[in-house]
Design an enzyme around this catalytic site. Structure first.
Site, PDB file in Angstrom:
ATOM      1  N   ASP A  13      13.840  14.312  -1.970  1.00 59.59           N
ATOM      2  CA  ASP A  13      12.868  13.845  -0.989  1.00 59.59           C
ATOM      3  C   ASP A  13      12.477  15.002  -0.085  1.00 59.59           C
ATOM      4  O   ASP A  13      13.335  15.655   0.516  1.00 59.59           O
ATOM      5  CB  ASP A  13      13.461  12.704  -0.156  1.00 59.59           C
ATOM      6  CG  ASP A  13      12.493  12.204   0.900  1.00 59.59           C
ATOM      7  OD1 ASP A  13      11.384  11.779   0.524  1.00 59.59           O
ATOM      8  OD2 ASP A  13      12.841  12.231   2.099  1.00 59.59           O
ATOM      9  N   GLY A  64      -6.254   1.278 -15.538  1.00 53.11           N
ATOM     10  CA  GLY A  64      -6.035   1.362 -16.986  1.00 53.11           C
ATOM     11  C   GLY A  64      -5.073   0.313 -17.474  1.00 53.11           C
ATOM     12  O   GLY A  64      -4.644   0.340 -18.637  1.00 53.11           O
ATOM     13  N   CYS A 122       2.621  -1.280 -12.496  1.00 53.90           N
ATOM     14  CA  CYS A 122       2.990  -2.603 -12.001  1.00 53.90           C
ATOM     15  C   CYS A 122       2.065  -3.672 -12.570  1.00 53.90           C
ATOM     16  O   CYS A 122       2.504  -4.776 -12.919  1.00 53.90           O
ATOM     17  CB  CYS A 122       2.963  -2.624 -10.475  1.00 53.90           C
ATOM     18  SG  CYS A 122       1.392  -2.100  -9.747  1.00 53.90           S
TER      19      CYS A 122
END
Length: 451
Positions: free
Chosen positions: A118, A297, A238
């Protein structure tokens, strides 16, 4: 100061491991229920008046809590001592942090998250993990140990900060699987840098670029995965994870001729908070003030997991001013004629209770988007909105939590990768710890409960 080596003395630490497939086999309530998991324990959520998020402990959990790790040289006891694979999270944004919370909530996972990469460092990583505007306060005990390490309920996790995957300490830490969550390294050369750095496998949490990276959607084609298939795989998007499971049902039961999809999607970090430069002129406009039409897509990507549908589906996205939860609206022409909306919903109910249990759900209650926050399902059919026109045109609406639900599938896919790992396959349990024990000890008094 913690060193990389401090987290890597044991190549694959031993830990009590329960059912590998238990993560996909749950007991559900009727109508619009979510997986009966104590979400509040690790997400900080509070349920709405319409949907219950928390549950009582199941019998499986009670049994699991009684299992003990087998000491070295001791006689067999209940509970298999098996290896866990070391996992690194690259990119600690929305999906990275959701993944960690989801993983933390699975006490039987074959994964051991040991490090996150991170750019913000330990202070930023722990603060954003603990306090989340969508999920609420993380109920786990999150502490900073030093400027390179934090802990969750006493479990240490290292933080590194380097934007170049080639410079990440994957070899030194003995990393087996990298969860690639930056959205940047989504092709072979990019994700392959993790392999060059010493990792064994990479799971991309986005659609992959390039035909050399296989895509898997849990509930649709995950059975095609094998350890030797590829070192880099994609969990798709998702929206594809929402769309593909119920499209599979429609195609198998009714036969899809062609169709179009619109996802009304919550805004994401790729949009602008205020009007500002962006390569997509519509995404350049203020996300919280506009309905933003844009490309997706997801519909075309369904053919990556259901090849028979190649060229049959297409769609667009409408980004809207909500921070989380999205909804897919699919309209298809079907081969079978004379069907009713109830026929379609019954096909979904059958799949939700069978092969797609834990992935697909059917909701009979008139709910709104916030009610699906933190839903573990990939897609929840809104049965009251199912329509049939002329007997051969079907409209289906399905809700999905585009962060939490998707992250649950990433954990599922990572679990699958672990369960297919050479040397660990024989350690996979049946899904019921008592069942596993009784196979080897049929005369035991407790086993008579199942006679």
């Amino acid at each position: 100061m913690a060193s990389h080596a401090a987290l890597a003395p044991s190549r694959i630490p031993a830990s009590t491991r329960l059912a590998s497939k238990a993560s996909q086999q749950y007991s559900f309530l009727t109508q619009c229920s979510f997986k009966r998991l104590d979400v509040a324990d690790f997400s900080g959520l509070r349920s709405s008046n319409s949907v219950t998020f928390t549950r009582e402990a199941s019998f499986h959990d009670v049994i699991a809590a009684q299992l003990t790790t087998k000491p070295t040289g001791a006689a067999p006891v209940r509970g298999e001592t098996v290896a866990k694979l070391k996992v690194a999270i690259n990119g600690f944004g929305r999906i990275g942090r959701n993944f960690l919370r989801c993983w933390h909530g699975r006490k039987d996972s074959p994964l051991d998250v040991v490090v996150v990469n991170d750019s913000g460092g330990v202070k930023s990583a722990t603060h954003l993990l603990k306090y989340d505007s969508i999920l609420g306060t993380f109920k786990a005990d999150v502490k900073i140990i030093d400027n390179e390490t934090f802990s969750i309920d006493g479990k240490p996790i290292k933080v590194v900060s380097n934007r170049d995957p080639l410079k990440l300490p994957w070899a030194e830490l003995g990393i087996d699987i990298v969860i690639e969550g930056t959205g940047v390294f989504v092709d072979g050369p990019g994700a392959g840098k993790h392999i060059q750095a010493g990792a064994k496998k990479v799971i991309i949490t986005a659609p992959a670029k390039g035909s050399d990276i296989p895509t898997y959607v849990v509930g649709v084609n995950e059975k095609d995965y094998g350890h030797d298939v590829a070192n880099i795989i994609s969990n798709a998007s998702c929206t594809t994870n929402c769309l593909a499971p119920f499209v599979k049902v429609l195609d198998e039961e009714l036969g899809i001729v062609k169709g179009t999809m619109t996802t009304t999607h919550s805004y994401t970090g790729d949009q602008r908070l205020l009007d500002a430069s962006h390569r997509d002129l519509r995404r350049a406009r203020a996300a919280a003030l506009n309905i933003v039409p844009t490309s997706t897509g997801a519909a075309k990507a369904v053919s990556l997991v259901l090849p028979q549908l190649k060229g049959k589906l297409n769609g667009i996205a409408l980004r809207v001013p909500t921070p989380n939860v999205s909804v897919v609206d699919l309209v298809v022409n079907i081969e079978k004629v004379g069907v009713t909306a109830e026929d379609v919903n019954n096909a979904f109910r059958k799949a939700a209770a069978g092969p797609l249990k834990g992935v697909l759900d059917v909701c009979d209650i008139p709910l709104v988007s916030v009610d699906f926050r933190c839903s573990d399902f990939s897609s929840t059919i809104d049965s009251s909105l199912t329509m049939v026109m002329g007997g051969d045109m079907v409209k289906v609406v399905a809700w999905y939590d585009n962060e939490w639900g998707y992250s649950q599938r990433v954990v599922d896919l990572a679990d699958l990768v672990a369960n297919k790992w050479p040397g660990l396959e024989g350690s996979v349990a049946s899904g019921d710890p008592l069942e596993d024990f009784c196979k080897d000890n049929p005369a035991d008094e407790e086993c008579k409960l199942y006679e």
